[in-house]
Design a protein around this motif. Structure first.
Motif, PDB file in Angstrom:
ATOM      1  N   ASP A 115       0.762  -1.548   0.225  1.00  0.00           N
ATOM      2  CA  ASP A 115      -0.194   0.432  -0.071  1.00  0.00           C
ATOM      3  C   ASP A 115       0.679   1.659  -0.163  1.00  0.00           C
ATOM      4  OD1 ASP A 115      -2.300  -1.804   0.089  1.00  0.00           O
ATOM      5  OD2 ASP A 115      -2.663  -1.359   1.920  1.00  0.00           O
ATOM      6  N   ALA A 116       2.146   1.691   0.842  1.00  0.00           N
ATOM      7  CA  ALA A 116       2.964   2.266   0.835  1.00  0.00           C
ATOM      8  C   ALA A 116       3.652   2.412  -0.285  1.00  0.00           C
ATOM      9  CB  ALA A 116       3.659   2.223   2.375  1.00  0.00           C
ATOM     10  N   LEU A 117       3.939   1.827  -0.633  1.00  0.00           N
ATOM     11  CA  LEU A 117       4.858   1.692  -2.110  1.00  0.00           C
ATOM     12  C   LEU A 117       3.643   2.253  -3.355  1.00  0.00           C
ATOM     13  CD1 LEU A 117       7.430  -1.182  -2.852  1.00  0.00           C
ATOM     14  CD2 LEU A 117       7.776   1.693  -2.499  1.00  0.00           C
ATOM     15  N   SER A 118       2.961   2.037  -3.413  1.00  0.00           N
ATOM     16  CA  SER A 118       1.201   1.724  -4.210  1.00  0.00           C
ATOM     17  C   SER A 118       1.401   3.391  -3.843  1.00  0.00           C
ATOM     18  CB  SER A 118       0.401   1.220  -4.170  1.00  0.00           C
ATOM     19  OG  SER A 118      -1.028   1.503  -5.108  1.00  0.00           O
ATOM     20  N   ASP A 119       1.141   3.415  -3.198  1.00  0.00           N
ATOM     21  CA  ASP A 119       1.320   5.370  -2.562  1.00  0.00           C
ATOM     22  C   ASP A 119       1.911   6.244  -3.527  1.00  0.00           C
ATOM     23  OD1 ASP A 119      -1.864   5.096  -1.870  1.00  0.00           O
ATOM     24  OD2 ASP A 119      -0.780   5.285   0.330  1.00  0.00           O
ATOM     25  N   ALA A 120       3.877   6.052  -2.805  1.00  0.00           N
ATOM     26  CA  ALA A 120       4.695   6.792  -3.473  1.00  0.00           C
ATOM     27  C   ALA A 120       4.609   6.982  -4.988  1.00  0.00           C
ATOM     28  CB  ALA A 120       5.726   5.674  -3.087  1.00  0.00           C
ATOM     29  N   MET A 121       3.908   5.294  -5.644  1.00  0.00           N
ATOM     30  CA  MET A 121       3.877   5.957  -6.907  1.00  0.00           C
ATOM     31  C   MET A 121       3.116   5.427  -7.797  1.00  0.00           C
ATOM     32  SD  MET A 121       7.367   4.012  -8.255  1.00  0.00           S
ATOM     33  CE  MET A 121       7.040   3.473  -9.451  1.00  0.00           C
ATOM     34  N   THR A 122       2.565   6.535  -7.014  1.00  0.00           N
ATOM     35  CA  THR A 122       0.611   6.973  -7.804  1.00  0.00           C
ATOM     36  C   THR A 122       1.635   7.563  -9.112  1.00  0.00           C
ATOM     37  OG1 THR A 122      -0.714   7.010  -5.750  1.00  0.00           O
ATOM     38  CG2 THR A 122      -1.024   8.258  -7.668  1.00  0.00           C
ATOM     39  N   ALA A 123       2.074   8.882  -9.255  1.00  0.00           N
ATOM     40  CA  ALA A 123       2.233   9.924 -10.146  1.00  0.00           C
ATOM     41  C   ALA A 123       3.340   8.770 -11.128  1.00  0.00           C
ATOM     42  CB  ALA A 123       3.149  10.881  -9.690  1.00  0.00           C
ATOM     43  N   HIS A 124       3.868   7.987 -11.179  1.00  0.00           N
ATOM     44  CA  HIS A 124       4.903   6.300 -11.562  1.00  0.00           C
ATOM     45  C   HIS A 124       4.298   5.936 -12.200  1.00  0.00           C
ATOM     46  CE1 HIS A 124       7.686   9.950 -10.477  1.00  0.00           C
ATOM     47  NE2 HIS A 124       7.180   9.462  -8.862  1.00  0.00           N
ATOM     48  N   GLY A 125       3.151   5.035 -12.232  1.00  0.00           N
ATOM     49  CA  GLY A 125       2.634   3.722 -13.111  1.00  0.00           C
ATOM     50  C   GLY A 125       2.352   3.000 -11.602  1.00  0.00           C
ATOM     51  N   GLY A 126       2.718   3.480 -10.856  1.00  0.00           N
ATOM     52  CA  GLY A 126       1.671   2.436  -9.565  1.00  0.00           C
ATOM     53  C   GLY A 126       2.760   1.267  -9.146  1.00  0.00           C
ATOM     54  N   PHE A 127       2.449   0.441  -8.158  1.00  0.00           N
ATOM     55  CA  PHE A 127       3.718  -0.479  -7.330  1.00  0.00           C
ATOM     56  C   PHE A 127       1.863  -2.218  -7.342  1.00  0.00           C
ATOM     57  CE2 PHE A 127       4.612  -3.270  -5.026  1.00  0.00           C
ATOM     58  CZ  PHE A 127       5.584  -3.418  -5.023  1.00  0.00           C
ATOM     59  N   CYS A 128       2.698  -2.750  -8.482  1.00  0.00           N
ATOM     60  CA  CYS A 128       1.540  -4.174  -7.938  1.00  0.00           C
ATOM     61  C   CYS A 128       2.515  -5.461  -8.149  1.00  0.00           C
ATOM     62  CB  CYS A 128       0.688  -4.488  -8.692  1.00  0.00           C
ATOM     63  SG  CYS A 128      -0.107  -5.993  -9.063  1.00  0.00           S
ATOM     64  N   HIS A 129       2.322  -5.762  -6.122  1.00  0.00           N
ATOM     65  CA  HIS A 129       3.548  -7.128  -5.963  1.00  0.00           C
ATOM     66  C   HIS A 129       3.031  -8.356  -6.701  1.00  0.00           C
ATOM     67  CE1 HIS A 129      -0.276  -9.606  -4.557  1.00  0.00           C
ATOM     68  NE2 HIS A 129       0.477 -10.215  -4.923  1.00  0.00           N
ATOM     69  N   ASN A 130       1.950  -8.787  -8.016  1.00  0.00           N
ATOM     70  CA  ASN A 130       2.097  -9.370  -9.035  1.00  0.00           C
ATOM     71  C   ASN A 130       2.943  -9.193 -10.093  1.00  0.00           C
ATOM     72  OD1 ASN A 130       0.836 -12.005  -9.365  1.00  0.00           O
ATOM     73  ND2 ASN A 130       0.128 -11.083 -11.598  1.00  0.00           N
ATOM     74  N   ALA A 131       2.632  -8.017 -10.437  1.00  0.00           N
ATOM     75  CA  ALA A 131       3.534  -7.564 -11.031  1.00  0.00           C
ATOM     76  C   ALA A 131       5.207  -7.738 -11.114  1.00  0.00           C
ATOM     77  CB  ALA A 131       3.595  -6.287 -12.027  1.00  0.00           C
ATOM     78  N   GLN A 132       5.311  -7.160  -9.834  1.00  0.00           N
ATOM     79  CA  GLN A 132       6.743  -6.858  -9.444  1.00  0.00           C
ATOM     80  C   GLN A 132       7.347  -9.033  -9.241  1.00  0.00           C
ATOM     81  OE1 GLN A 132       8.076  -4.291  -9.058  1.00  0.00           O
ATOM     82  NE2 GLN A 132      10.091  -5.013  -7.890  1.00  0.00           N
ATOM     83  N   ALA A 133       6.761  -9.184  -9.379  1.00  0.00           N
ATOM     84  CA  ALA A 133       7.209 -10.678  -8.857  1.00  0.00           C
ATOM     85  C   ALA A 133       7.868 -11.517 -10.429  1.00  0.00           C
ATOM     86  CB  ALA A 133       6.101 -12.064  -8.785  1.00  0.00           C
ATOM     87  N   LEU A 134       6.477 -10.992 -12.212  1.00  0.00           N
ATOM     88  CA  LEU A 134       7.202 -11.086 -12.581  1.00  0.00           C
ATOM     89  C   LEU A 134       8.633  -9.956 -12.840  1.00  0.00           C
ATOM     90  CD1 LEU A 134       6.533 -13.196 -15.434  1.00  0.00           C
ATOM     91  CD2 LEU A 134       4.936 -12.528 -13.167  1.00  0.00           C
ATOM     92  N   ARG A 135       8.230  -8.867 -12.847  1.00  0.00           N
ATOM     93  CA  ARG A 135       9.965  -8.269 -12.529  1.00  0.00           C
ATOM     94  C   ARG A 135      11.259  -8.520 -12.354  1.00  0.00           C
ATOM     95  NH1 ARG A 135      10.742  -2.687 -14.322  1.00  0.00           N
ATOM     96  NH2 ARG A 135      12.134  -1.642 -12.929  1.00  0.00           N
ATOM     97  N   THR A 136      10.520  -9.634 -11.000  1.00  0.00           N
ATOM     98  CA  THR A 136      12.057  -9.484  -9.983  1.00  0.00           C
ATOM     99  C   THR A 136      12.153 -10.983 -10.808  1.00  0.00           C
ATOM    100  OG1 THR A 136      11.325  -9.362  -7.994  1.00  0.00           O
ATOM    101  CG2 THR A 136      12.813 -10.499  -7.898  1.00  0.00           C
ATOM    102  N   VAL A 137      12.162 -12.011 -11.305  1.00  0.00           N
ATOM    103  CA  VAL A 137      12.283 -13.170 -11.934  1.00  0.00           C
ATOM    104  C   VAL A 137      12.638 -12.572 -13.758  1.00  0.00           C
ATOM    105  CG1 VAL A 137      11.080 -14.534 -10.896  1.00  0.00           C
ATOM    106  CG2 VAL A 137       9.976 -14.140 -13.047  1.00  0.00           C
ATOM    107  N   MET A 138      11.978 -11.862 -14.454  1.00  0.00           N
ATOM    108  CA  MET A 138      12.480 -11.151 -15.478  1.00  0.00           C
ATOM    109  C   MET A 138      13.475 -10.334 -15.495  1.00  0.00           C
ATOM    110  SD  MET A 138       9.041 -11.784 -17.518  1.00  0.00           S
ATOM    111  CE  MET A 138       9.398 -11.881 -19.232  1.00  0.00           C
ATOM    112  N   ARG A 139      13.661  -9.074 -14.259  1.00  0.00           N
ATOM    113  CA  ARG A 139      14.757  -8.505 -14.663  1.00  0.00           C
ATOM    114  C   ARG A 139      16.159  -7.939 -13.894  1.00  0.00           C
ATOM    115  NH1 ARG A 139      13.978  -9.797 -19.171  1.00  0.00           N
ATOM    116  NH2 ARG A 139      12.764  -8.493 -20.191  1.00  0.00           N
ATOM    117  N   LEU A 140      15.151  -8.320 -12.075  1.00  0.00           N
ATOM    118  CA  LEU A 140      15.870  -8.379 -10.990  1.00  0.00           C
ATOM    119  C   LEU A 140      16.491  -9.150 -10.110  1.00  0.00           C
ATOM    120  CD1 LEU A 140      13.208  -5.620  -9.335  1.00  0.00           C
ATOM    121  CD2 LEU A 140      15.131  -4.848 -10.815  1.00  0.00           C
TER     122      LEU A 140
END
Length: 390
Positions: A115-140
């Protein structure tokens, strides 16, 4: 168990984003594993997976050794997933890999941190843990010299992206990854992915009860207001009338898991009758693996109970508020002064938005609860308080 015709086949998967040809021929000989087994092993050996041991499941930074974390939860999901996959004739390794990876995108402090990251990222496209899981295994998570990410199979990535169903409006993270390696967001995923999703429900519906009772946030009398749980409890008392209450309660949880697993098996077997391929499963236009309508109603009632009595318990809400504050303060600090970040992150930090904010979110999302608290204390000179309530 005979392999079902609609089971995912590791010999016919959808490929990997990077077709790596290793110069050292011997490096390819790392054991007799299928490609789905390799996916599973890459996840288990990743740093992101190890960090789950110190990330919140229900209780934030618990003092007790016996409360579940994201790591133990993921292992329990995988155990249930393998049981279901074996009984249904699906690929157990793909199912297990999906179960183990499903929470890799969770930031510190669980949903409070999200919730905190989603609020902080409102102006930059938001944050979603499910998408972050893909980003983690594909890029990070990048241990290999030839490419970014773990280079998992298409089938694993597709199932991880949409284990809860087709995606009609992908956010920026999923859209970027899909553009690089298309994952057919409009179709339903494999049965292995659908089983991973329902295994997650079974695990946290019941294991969170166990933790809630242990912490004293749940009361047996409240649980017995749910008729289907009261029926199970009466059966437990009848079978073990002289057993200590704690053991009876753990038997109740086991019985409830077994009831849900058997329901999924019976309902899913009926739903998939006549399907002959993975392609037909993806083109079915509906979820085929899951609870029966009757169990769905029971499960919804249980979820509502858990939100009312446990997840929104006043002490939980208070701890979550403090946890959100920690993540928000970290994001603000790194945004204002990038020198506070480790060298390897600071040197790669983009100069322009939204990429700059997104990398800061990547850094914070990878933190364990403990490291987030330590980082906040190092920046602001005061250890965050009120985060542990058990």
């Amino acid at each position: 168990m005979t392999r079902a015709p609609y089971a995912a086949d590791p010999a016919q998967h959808g490929g990997r984003e990077f077709g790596v040809q290793r110069s050292n021929a011997g490096a390819e000989q790392r054991g007799p594993r299928s490609d789905f087994q390799r996916d599973r092993d890459r996840i288990i050996h990743s740093m992101s997976f190890r960090r789950l041991k110190s990330k919140t499941q229900v209780f934030i930074a618990p003092d007790g050794d016996h409360y579940r974390t994201r790591l133990t939860h993921s292992l329990e999901v995988a155990q249930i997933g393998r049981v279901l996959a074996r009984a249904l004739g699906l690929d157990e390794d793909l199912t297990e890999a999906l179960c183990l990876a499903h929470d890799l995108g969770h930031p510190p402090f669980g949903h409070a941190g999200e919730d905190a990251l989603s609020d902080a990222m409102t102006a930059h496209g938001g944050f979603c843990h499910n998408a972050q899981a893909l980003r983690t295994v594909m890029r990070l998570e990048s241990p290999y010299p030839e490419h970014d990410g773990l280079n998992l199979t298409w089938d694993l990535l597709e199932g991880l992206a949409k284990h809860n169903g087709p995606i009609t409006e992908p956010g920026w993270a999923l859209a970027e990854l899909d553009a690089a390696f298309p994952l057919q967001f409009s179709a339903w995923p494999s049965l292995e992915a659908q089983i991973a999703a329902v295994s997650d429900d079974i695990a946290y519906d019941n294991h969170d009860i166990d933790d809630g009772l242990r912490a004293g946030f749940l009361d047996l009398d409240d649980l017995l207001e749910l008729d289907f749980l009261a029926q199970q409890w009466r059966a437990v008392e009848k079978r073990f009338p002289n057993a200590p209450r704690e053991r009876q309660l753990r038997e109740l949880v086991r019985d409830q898991i077994g009831l849900m697993v058997n329901d999924v098996l019976e309902y899913t077997n009926a739903q998939v009758a006549g399907y002959m391929s993975v392609a037909e499963i993806r083109a079915a236009g509906q979820q085929l693996a899951g609870f029966s309508p009757a169990m769905t109603e029971h499960e919804r009632a249980l979820k509502k109970f858990m939100y009312d009595k446990l997840y929104y318990h006043p002490e939980q809400v208070s701890a979550a508020t403090r946890a959100r504050d920690v993540v928000a303060k970290l994001f603000a600090a790194y945004s204002q002064d990038a020198t506070l970040m480790p060298n390897e992150w600071r040197q790669r930090l983009p100069a322009e938005q939204p990429d700059r904010a997104r990398m800061i979110a990547d850094f914070i999302a990878g933190m364990s609860d403990r490291f987030a608290m330590q980082s906040c204390a190092a920046i602001y000179g005061e250890q965050p308080s009120g985060l542990t309530n058990v």
